[in-house]
Design an enzyme around this catalytic site. Sequence first.
Site, PDB file in Angstrom:
ATOM      1  N   ASP A 104       1.561  27.342 -25.278  1.00 22.17           N
ATOM      2  CA  ASP A 104       0.632  26.257 -25.585  1.00 22.17           C
ATOM      3  C   ASP A 104      -0.623  26.792 -26.276  1.00 22.17           C
ATOM      4  O   ASP A 104      -1.336  26.067 -26.947  1.00 22.17           O
ATOM      5  CB  ASP A 104       0.280  25.455 -24.324  1.00 22.17           C
ATOM      6  CG  ASP A 104      -0.187  26.332 -23.171  1.00 22.17           C
ATOM      7  OD1 ASP A 104      -0.122  27.573 -23.274  1.00 22.17           O
ATOM      8  OD2 ASP A 104      -0.626  25.758 -22.155  1.00 22.17           O
ATOM      9  N   HIS A 105      -0.879  28.092 -26.077  1.00 22.67           N
ATOM     10  CA  HIS A 105      -2.037  28.768 -26.682  1.00 22.67           C
ATOM     11  C   HIS A 105      -1.985  30.211 -26.235  1.00 22.67           C
ATOM     12  O   HIS A 105      -1.082  30.597 -25.489  1.00 22.67           O
ATOM     13  CB  HIS A 105      -3.358  28.126 -26.230  1.00 22.67           C
ATOM     14  CG  HIS A 105      -3.480  28.060 -24.745  1.00 22.67           C
ATOM     15  ND1 HIS A 105      -3.722  29.168 -23.968  1.00 22.67           N
ATOM     16  CD2 HIS A 105      -3.323  27.025 -23.885  1.00 22.67           C
ATOM     17  CE1 HIS A 105      -3.731  28.807 -22.699  1.00 22.67           C
ATOM     18  NE2 HIS A 105      -3.475  27.515 -22.620  1.00 22.67           N
ATOM     19  N   SER A 124      -4.797  23.746 -22.017  1.00 28.77           N
ATOM     20  CA  SER A 124      -3.366  23.476 -21.805  1.00 28.77           C
ATOM     21  C   SER A 124      -3.035  21.987 -21.800  1.00 28.77           C
ATOM     22  O   SER A 124      -1.938  21.597 -22.186  1.00 28.77           O
ATOM     23  CB  SER A 124      -2.900  24.087 -20.483  1.00 28.77           C
ATOM     24  OG  SER A 124      -2.953  25.483 -20.567  1.00 28.77           O
TER      25      SER A 124
HETATM   26 MG    MG Z   1       0.205  25.305 -17.797  1.00 30.92          MG
HETATM   27 ZN    ZN Z   2      -5.602  28.763 -19.404  1.00 26.20          ZN
END
Ligand code: MG
Ligand code: ZN
Length: 541
Positions: free
Chosen positions: A348-349, A98
């Site tokens: 973010d992922h 992150s």
């Molecule tokens: Mg976070």
């Molecule tokens: Zn994570």
Amino acid sequence: MKNRVSAICVMIIFLFSLTACVHKQAQLSKVSEKPRNVIMLIGDGMGPEQIGLLLAYARQAPDSVIVDRKTSFDRIIEQGGVMGISMTNAYNVLVTDSAASASQLASGQYAGSEMIGLDKDGNPVETVVEKAIKAGKSTGLITDTRVTHATPAGFAAHQPHRDMENQIAEDMLNAGPDVMFGGGLRYWIPMGANDKTSAVRKELEEMTQGSVKIKSKRKDERNLLTEAQQKGYALAFNKSQMERADGKVLGLFAYSALPDGIEVTRTKEDSNRTIPTLKEMSSKALDILSKNEKGFFLMIEAGLIDWAAHYNDTGLMLHEMMSLNDTLNYVLDWAKDRDDTLIVVTADHTTGGFGLSYTGKNIPGPKSLSGKSFKDRKFAPGYNFGDPGVLDRIYNQELSYGSIFYNKFDALPKEEQTPASLAKLVNQYTRFPITDEQAARVLATEDNPIYVEGHGYLGNKTVPKLTVKDEFFVYQTDDNRQNLLALEVAGAQSVVWNTGTHTATPVIIFTKGSIKAMSPFGKILHHTQVGQNLIDAVLNE
Ligand code: MG
Ligand code: ZN
């Protein structure tokens, strides 16, 4: 394999639909100026899988609580929004954490793993927040984790490692966004506060009105709260203090993270609740930031989706998605009649390698069908393709796995911490009962290879160290009881979890705003490009 194929199909459909969308919108409205305001929502770990769970719950759960079965994602597209997809990897690696991801989103440049606000070589890079401040705009960072945690930190701090939260707090204060809301008071108060008889302790107890546990993780006597006040910040430690505050506000509502999604759902209508929800923090921030004629940049993070996915806690993850859904609905309502605001929603992922999945267990019996082709035979699929009622049972979980283990099980006297007690707790607070034998496997502390019938993968547990035992199952923490519980109920939940960490599955970007502002996001991108687009949208030329 089937999961992969369907994921690819979904992406192809997205690409077609977004092209059509941009085209249609382009005909409808003229090219407009840059947006005055940019609101970014980041669901930490919110891959297509997590959005898919919310959509399945909304559309298919017999008792879905989502009004008109319509999610905020449906609404953003109905209102002319555009979708794109984006790769998230950090520099020179396949997968991101992150910190690197937030840094890339905030700066438009590649970052190294676990770096905060640095480029790939480790040099500080100016973030979208810092650029917006220079341009005279107001800025805000909101999270339901800690203000100093990787995602908000990547937008306003510059440190070689995400764990340096004491230094990150100092950086964030120096950067000076108008609004910072979240948890993590422990990095903002002096070490001396740990002495219960100290003057600073008494002062803090008065200030926080008992709303937040007071314990410092600092290694010095800096009181960043006093420093914040000197820089013109009002301080808030509970919901009513937040509501009364104006101007620049630093709101720290918890020792670490804010309450988890299941607790948020359970208490959101409770008038005695003292901790604000993500939606309430966002609402307050929008009130404050929208006073600036020059506009604002606001980043809102639903950070606990990722935590739920790390623990493979399906019910909790659904509730975390509901919290993001409530927040995005609020933001969409706020922006409804405005043409000066760009909304960007992404992750973010992806975390957990989650999927609803069919199994060879509990195959439903043959049924008669009225259709012509079933005149002479029964309808009898060879697998259990999943009963939609499972989604209600997932939603009806009453405590997160974390609460079951840490607040209930570990609170029992040592001699009562038995498999039978764990099974009793799990069966009380979730709708997926386990046997004492299953509970014993969850609690085993030695190397413990587990084979789950019908799933075909092996999980291993070793305490106390992090272990990477095989390519299928990677545990993140030294305490993987939650992951092991998840493994025991996965078949009954019709779910699979492939990992306790992140995956590189590209994430979806939803945008709503003017055509000119949206179209750079309606592509196949990398998050560094998303970051460049963001900076471009925020900065007036
Ligand atoms: Mg976070
Ligand atoms: Zn994570």
